[in-house]
Design a protein around this motif. Structure first.
Motif, PDB file in Angstrom:
ATOM      1  N   GLY A  31      12.018   5.609   7.831  1.00  0.00           N
ATOM      2  CA  GLY A  31      12.330   5.257   6.443  1.00  0.00           C
ATOM      3  C   GLY A  31      12.281   6.493   5.551  1.00  0.00           C
ATOM      4  N   THR A  32      11.300   7.329   5.802  1.00  0.00           N
ATOM      5  CA  THR A  32      11.152   8.566   5.034  1.00  0.00           C
ATOM      6  C   THR A  32      12.348   9.484   5.276  1.00  0.00           C
ATOM      7  OG1 THR A  32       8.776   8.333   5.286  1.00  0.00           O
ATOM      8  CG2 THR A  32       9.575  10.503   4.623  1.00  0.00           C
ATOM      9  N   ALA A  33      12.744   9.600   6.548  1.00  0.00           N
ATOM     10  CA  ALA A  33      13.887  10.446   6.887  1.00  0.00           C
ATOM     11  C   ALA A  33      15.151   9.948   6.187  1.00  0.00           C
ATOM     12  CB  ALA A  33      14.093  10.470   8.397  1.00  0.00           C
ATOM     13  N   LEU A  36      10.888   2.713  -3.722  1.00  0.00           N
ATOM     14  CA  LEU A  36      11.524   3.105  -2.454  1.00  0.00           C
ATOM     15  C   LEU A  36      10.471   3.416  -1.402  1.00  0.00           C
ATOM     16  CD1 LEU A  36      14.449   5.378  -3.697  1.00  0.00           C
ATOM     17  CD2 LEU A  36      14.540   2.985  -2.989  1.00  0.00           C
ATOM     18  N   ASP A  37       9.374   4.012  -1.858  1.00  0.00           N
ATOM     19  CA  ASP A  37       8.279   4.337  -0.947  1.00  0.00           C
ATOM     20  C   ASP A  37       7.727   3.066  -0.303  1.00  0.00           C
ATOM     21  OD1 ASP A  37       6.400   5.791   0.376  1.00  0.00           O
ATOM     22  OD2 ASP A  37       5.202   6.327  -1.372  1.00  0.00           O
ATOM     23  N   MET A  38       7.603   2.009  -1.134  1.00  0.00           N
ATOM     24  CA  MET A  38       7.079   0.740  -0.621  1.00  0.00           C
ATOM     25  C   MET A  38       7.992   0.200   0.489  1.00  0.00           C
ATOM     26  SD  MET A  38       6.234  -0.824  -4.357  1.00  0.00           S
ATOM     27  CE  MET A  38       4.766  -1.803  -4.506  1.00  0.00           C
ATOM     28  N   VAL A  39       9.301   0.253   0.240  1.00  0.00           N
ATOM     29  CA  VAL A  39      10.224  -0.304   1.226  1.00  0.00           C
ATOM     30  C   VAL A  39      10.299   0.599   2.463  1.00  0.00           C
ATOM     31  CG1 VAL A  39      12.565  -1.158   1.608  1.00  0.00           C
ATOM     32  CG2 VAL A  39      11.564  -1.321  -0.655  1.00  0.00           C
ATOM     33  N   ARG A  40      10.372   1.933   2.249  1.00  0.00           N
ATOM     34  CA  ARG A  40      10.539   2.782   3.439  1.00  0.00           C
ATOM     35  C   ARG A  40       9.284   2.792   4.314  1.00  0.00           C
ATOM     36  NH1 ARG A  40      10.438   7.165  -0.528  1.00  0.00           N
ATOM     37  NH2 ARG A  40       8.500   8.334  -0.349  1.00  0.00           N
ATOM     38  N   THR A  41       8.113   2.558   3.691  1.00  0.00           N
ATOM     39  CA  THR A  41       6.892   2.482   4.501  1.00  0.00           C
ATOM     40  C   THR A  41       6.964   1.263   5.423  1.00  0.00           C
ATOM     41  OG1 THR A  41       5.671   3.529   2.710  1.00  0.00           O
ATOM     42  CG2 THR A  41       4.364   2.447   4.402  1.00  0.00           C
ATOM     43  N   ALA A  42       7.515   0.160   4.891  1.00  0.00           N
ATOM     44  CA  ALA A  42       7.682  -1.037   5.731  1.00  0.00           C
ATOM     45  C   ALA A  42       8.612  -0.712   6.902  1.00  0.00           C
ATOM     46  CB  ALA A  42       8.231  -2.188   4.899  1.00  0.00           C
ATOM     47  N   VAL A  43       9.650   0.086   6.642  1.00  0.00           N
ATOM     48  CA  VAL A  43      10.569   0.477   7.723  1.00  0.00           C
ATOM     49  C   VAL A  43       9.843   1.413   8.702  1.00  0.00           C
ATOM     50  CG1 VAL A  43      12.711   1.708   8.255  1.00  0.00           C
ATOM     51  CG2 VAL A  43      12.603   0.167   6.292  1.00  0.00           C
ATOM     52  N   ASN A  44       9.048   2.323   8.172  1.00  0.00           N
ATOM     53  CA  ASN A  44       8.309   3.238   9.055  1.00  0.00           C
ATOM     54  C   ASN A  44       7.472   2.481  10.079  1.00  0.00           C
ATOM     55  OD1 ASN A  44       9.305   5.457   7.719  1.00  0.00           O
ATOM     56  ND2 ASN A  44       7.491   5.823   6.479  1.00  0.00           N
ATOM     57  N   ILE A  45       6.739   1.470   9.603  1.00  0.00           N
ATOM     58  CA  ILE A  45       5.857   0.774  10.550  1.00  0.00           C
ATOM     59  C   ILE A  45       6.657  -0.156  11.475  1.00  0.00           C
ATOM     60  CG2 ILE A  45       3.801   0.905   9.059  1.00  0.00           C
ATOM     61  CD1 ILE A  45       4.544  -2.375   9.105  1.00  0.00           C
ATOM     62  N   ALA A  55       2.604  13.095   5.950  1.00  0.00           N
ATOM     63  CA  ALA A  55       1.382  12.294   6.042  1.00  0.00           C
ATOM     64  C   ALA A  55       1.726  10.840   5.741  1.00  0.00           C
ATOM     65  CB  ALA A  55       0.359  12.805   5.042  1.00  0.00           C
ATOM     66  N   ALA A  56       0.989   9.917   6.388  1.00  0.00           N
ATOM     67  CA  ALA A  56       1.318   8.501   6.240  1.00  0.00           C
ATOM     68  C   ALA A  56       0.662   7.915   4.993  1.00  0.00           C
ATOM     69  CB  ALA A  56       0.888   7.751   7.496  1.00  0.00           C
ATOM     70  N   VAL A  57       0.863   8.554   3.873  1.00  0.00           N
ATOM     71  CA  VAL A  57       0.254   8.104   2.610  1.00  0.00           C
ATOM     72  C   VAL A  57       1.341   8.029   1.532  1.00  0.00           C
ATOM     73  CG1 VAL A  57      -2.011   9.079   3.141  1.00  0.00           C
ATOM     74  CG2 VAL A  57      -0.331  10.488   1.975  1.00  0.00           C
ATOM     75  N   PRO A  58       1.052   7.341   0.401  1.00  0.00           N
ATOM     76  CA  PRO A  58       2.104   7.196  -0.610  1.00  0.00           C
ATOM     77  C   PRO A  58       2.675   8.529  -1.084  1.00  0.00           C
ATOM     78  CG  PRO A  58       0.250   5.775  -1.121  1.00  0.00           C
ATOM     79  CD  PRO A  58      -0.159   6.598   0.055  1.00  0.00           C
ATOM     80  N   SER A  59       3.978   8.566  -1.228  1.00  0.00           N
ATOM     81  CA  SER A  59       4.707   9.711  -1.794  1.00  0.00           C
ATOM     82  C   SER A  59       4.745  10.962  -0.931  1.00  0.00           C
ATOM     83  CB  SER A  59       4.136  10.116  -3.156  1.00  0.00           C
ATOM     84  OG  SER A  59       4.343   9.087  -4.052  1.00  0.00           O
ATOM     85  N   ALA A  60       4.155  10.907   0.258  1.00  0.00           N
ATOM     86  CA  ALA A  60       4.113  12.116   1.092  1.00  0.00           C
ATOM     87  C   ALA A  60       5.522  12.607   1.429  1.00  0.00           C
ATOM     88  CB  ALA A  60       3.337  11.846   2.370  1.00  0.00           C
ATOM     89  N   GLY A  61       6.464  11.665   1.539  1.00  0.00           N
ATOM     90  CA  GLY A  61       7.838  12.030   1.872  1.00  0.00           C
ATOM     91  C   GLY A  61       8.472  12.930   0.829  1.00  0.00           C
ATOM     92  N   MET A  62       7.998  12.825  -0.409  1.00  0.00           N
ATOM     93  CA  MET A  62       8.521  13.671  -1.483  1.00  0.00           C
ATOM     94  C   MET A  62       8.153  15.135  -1.235  1.00  0.00           C
ATOM     95  SD  MET A  62      10.102  12.384  -4.111  1.00  0.00           S
ATOM     96  CE  MET A  62      11.114  11.219  -3.272  1.00  0.00           C
ATOM     97  N   THR A  81       0.818  -1.218   0.000  1.00  0.00           N
ATOM     98  CA  THR A  81       0.000   0.000   0.000  1.00  0.00           C
ATOM     99  C   THR A  81       0.854   1.271   0.000  1.00  0.00           C
ATOM    100  OG1 THR A  81      -0.076   0.035   2.412  1.00  0.00           O
ATOM    101  CG2 THR A  81      -1.881  -1.084   1.291  1.00  0.00           C
ATOM    102  N   ALA A  82       2.136   1.170   0.386  1.00  0.00           N
ATOM    103  CA  ALA A  82       3.019   2.335   0.554  1.00  0.00           C
ATOM    104  C   ALA A  82       2.359   3.395   1.437  1.00  0.00           C
ATOM    105  CB  ALA A  82       3.419   2.936  -0.790  1.00  0.00           C
ATOM    106  N   SER A  83       1.586   2.933   2.408  1.00  0.00           N
ATOM    107  CA  SER A  83       0.941   3.883   3.315  1.00  0.00           C
ATOM    108  C   SER A  83       0.923   3.318   4.730  1.00  0.00           C
ATOM    109  CB  SER A  83      -0.482   4.161   2.844  1.00  0.00           C
ATOM    110  OG  SER A  83      -1.214   4.773   3.875  1.00  0.00           O
ATOM    111  N   SER A  84       1.622   3.993   5.657  1.00  0.00           N
ATOM    112  CA  SER A  84       1.591   3.507   7.042  1.00  0.00           C
ATOM    113  C   SER A  84       0.196   3.630   7.620  1.00  0.00           C
ATOM    114  CB  SER A  84       2.522   4.276   7.974  1.00  0.00           C
ATOM    115  OG  SER A  84       3.597   4.818   7.343  1.00  0.00           O
ATOM    116  N   ALA A  85      -0.547   4.640   7.153  1.00  0.00           N
ATOM    117  CA  ALA A  85      -1.898   4.834   7.692  1.00  0.00           C
ATOM    118  C   ALA A  85      -2.792   3.660   7.296  1.00  0.00           C
ATOM    119  CB  ALA A  85      -2.481   6.137   7.180  1.00  0.00           C
TER     120      ALA A  85
HETATM  121  N1  ASP Z   1       4.559   6.375   2.267  1.00  0.00           N
HETATM  122  C1  ASP Z   1       5.144   6.709   3.521  1.00  0.00           C
HETATM  123  C2  ASP Z   1       4.272   6.203   4.643  1.00  0.00           C
HETATM  124  O1  ASP Z   1       3.069   6.156   4.523  1.00  0.00           O
HETATM  125  C3  ASP Z   1       5.392   8.181   3.671  1.00  0.00           C
HETATM  126  C4  ASP Z   1       6.442   8.592   2.657  1.00  0.00           C
HETATM  127  O2  ASP Z   1       7.629   8.475   2.963  1.00  0.00           O
HETATM  128  O3  ASP Z   1       6.104   9.001   1.551  1.00  0.00           O
HETATM  129  O4  ASP Z   1       4.762   5.842   5.678  1.00  0.00           O
END
Ligand code: ASP
Length: 448
Positions: free
Chosen positions: A332-334, A406-415, A372-379, A293-297
């Motif tokens: 992951g985003t950081a 990268l978003d898919m992988v970093r979201t996994a790291v975020n959670i 925001a915990a949604v796809p691409s928000a880190g950009m 989902t690339a979204s932690s939310a």
């Molecule tokens: N997709 C990330 C998340 O939901 C946020 C991001 O880095 O874009 O955790």
């Protein structure tokens, strides 16, 4: 007041994170692999076949049709649960802790740990970026699609906005920090309202069981949802998604890996004294969700279910730390932002000194709170980090193309970071049931 019950009536299906659901985990994994394979076929096959109009048909009816619709429906169903879950679960959590003092202690420990892990993450990313220098030789000037960063509100406004003036609006807009504040206040009020408070608290406990049931039901659709989500990504971009900007991607992935295997595992082993192998193996379905989902939310309901039922963390801790982590903790985003900054600076021939590095660490740590915990928000928040050291936000256009994977992988790291901090805080509060954590087939957390 008793802990909310996580148990389920017999024969009602699998839950997010337990053993009959090992079959569900396997099916989700199959969905992932099949989605990848079918996506690639849809990308490469139609142009190679001698049927006029096939490519357009596939795009219109399959990719922008079936895949888009079913993928979106699944993500919507997951998101549908976020507000009820945070509100009900957090009220239950606060009423279970009863003592406002322990809530304050829990809050500060969690907040400090979240900030600390993010600062470590970005430092690691900057160090690795320096070492590998992924932008070396790349002359980036003029080589990008324009990117318009969104306006960001001033800091005081951000602070004021944490406190809702209208809880209904906060819920309608899905403003998580405001919902968290509202739920905590209601929980504290219930704790101070005697008999009536206990009655309403009991209703919230019952509601919590219903919300969890709804999540279990939605999870049954997960293998299909994951298939359509992953399939669409690869059907649109093919394997090219993985090529180009190779050094940049490798550097981000390596930093993510080091953060998980170094920082997180050390915290688990040395601070929480928990077995990291058990931790990771129990987290796997949440990781797959985050990846697809690339979204932690969107993944939060799954993370919460696993942390409570399989890792043995009490609801009084998890109901607070997981929604908070989903909102403010994005290691992951950081990491992506750290590597991207070094990459872009080097590609533009800009030297970053110690002062710039410190400023990147501080800004990226704060940016991760605001992402925001949604796809691409880190950009989007990357624009803020780049601006801090005088780099052009337009350069983001350059890495956008490879950002999805990268978003898919970093979201996994975020959670994963949210779950590590949750287990660590729970452990220090005596709110982690070791027998549940150790039990490979842990089905449910017993009440109380
Ligand atoms: N997709 C990330 C998340 O939901 C946020 C991001 O880095 O874009 O955790």
């Amino acid at each position: 007041m008793t802990e909310p019950q996580w148990s389920r009536p017999e024969g009602t299906g699998a839950t997010p994170g337990h053993t009959t659901k090992d079959r569900l985990t396997l099916r989700i994994f199959l969905g992932l692999v099949l989605g990848f394979a079918v996506g690639l076929v849809l990308y490469y096959l139609p142009p190679a076949l001698p049927f006029a109009g096939l490519e357009a048909w596939v795009q219109e009816y399959l990719i922008d049709g079936v895949f888009l619709v079913f993928g979106k429906i699944f993500v919507n169903l997951l998101k549908l649960m976020i507000v009820p879950l945070v509100l009900v679960s957090l009220i239950c959590g606060v009423t279970a802790s009863e003592e406002s003092k322990s809530l304050g202690r829990l809050g500060s420990k969690t907040f400090v740990l979240y900030l600390f892990t993010t600062a470590v993450a970005i430092t690691l990313a900057l160090l690795l970026g320096q070492l590998i220098d992924p932008g070396a030789g790349a002359n980036l000037q003029g080589d990008f699609e324009p990117f318009q960063p969104a306006e960001r509100p001033p800091f005081v406004q951000v602070l004021i906005n944490i406190f809702p003036d209208n809880p209904m609006q906060a819920m309608a807009e899905g403003n998580m920090l405001q919902v968290i504040v509202f739920a905590i206040l209601v929980g504290i009020a219930l704790n101070h309202t005697g008999e009536q408070g206990r009655r309403i608290g009991a209703i919230f406990n019952d509601l919590n069981v219903v919300v969890m049931k709804l999540i279990q039901l939605i999870m049954q659709l997960a293998p299909y949802g994951v298939f359509f989500l992953v399939g669409k990504v690869f059907a649109e971009q093919g394997i090219d998604l993985l090529k180009g900007l190779g050094a940049y991607m490798a550097c981000v992935l390596l930093a993510l890996l080091l953060h998980v295997s170094g920082t997180y595992m050390s915290i688990l082993v040395f601070v929480a004294r928990l077995n990291p192998v058990i931790f990771l193996s129990k987290m796997r379905s949440a990781l797959m969700f985050a990846f697809s989902t690339a979204s932690s939310a969107a993944t939060m309901p799954v993370t919460m279910g696993i942390v409570e039922k399989r890792l043995g963390v009490k609801n009084s801790v998890a109901s607070f730390t997981i929604p908070l982590g989903t909102t403010i903790n994005m290691d992951g985003t950081a990491i992506m932002q750290g590597v991207a900054t070094v990459f872009i600076a080097s590609g533009y021939g800009v030297e970053l000194g110690p002062a710039e590095y410190i400023s990147v660490i501080v800004t990226a740590t704060l940016a991760s709170i605001g992402t925001a915990a949604v796809p691409s928000a880190g950009m989007i928040t990357l624009a803020m980090v780049l601006g801090q050291v005088g780099l052009p936000a337009e350069a983001i256009g350059l890495i956008l193309g490879v950002d999805r994977i990268l978003d898919m992988v970093r979201t996994a790291v975020n959670i994963t970071g949210d779950a590590v901090v949750t287990c660590t805080v729970a452990r220090s509060e005596g709110a982690l049931d070791q027998s549940v954590f150790d039990d490979p087939a842990a089905l449910e957390v017993q009440p109380g």
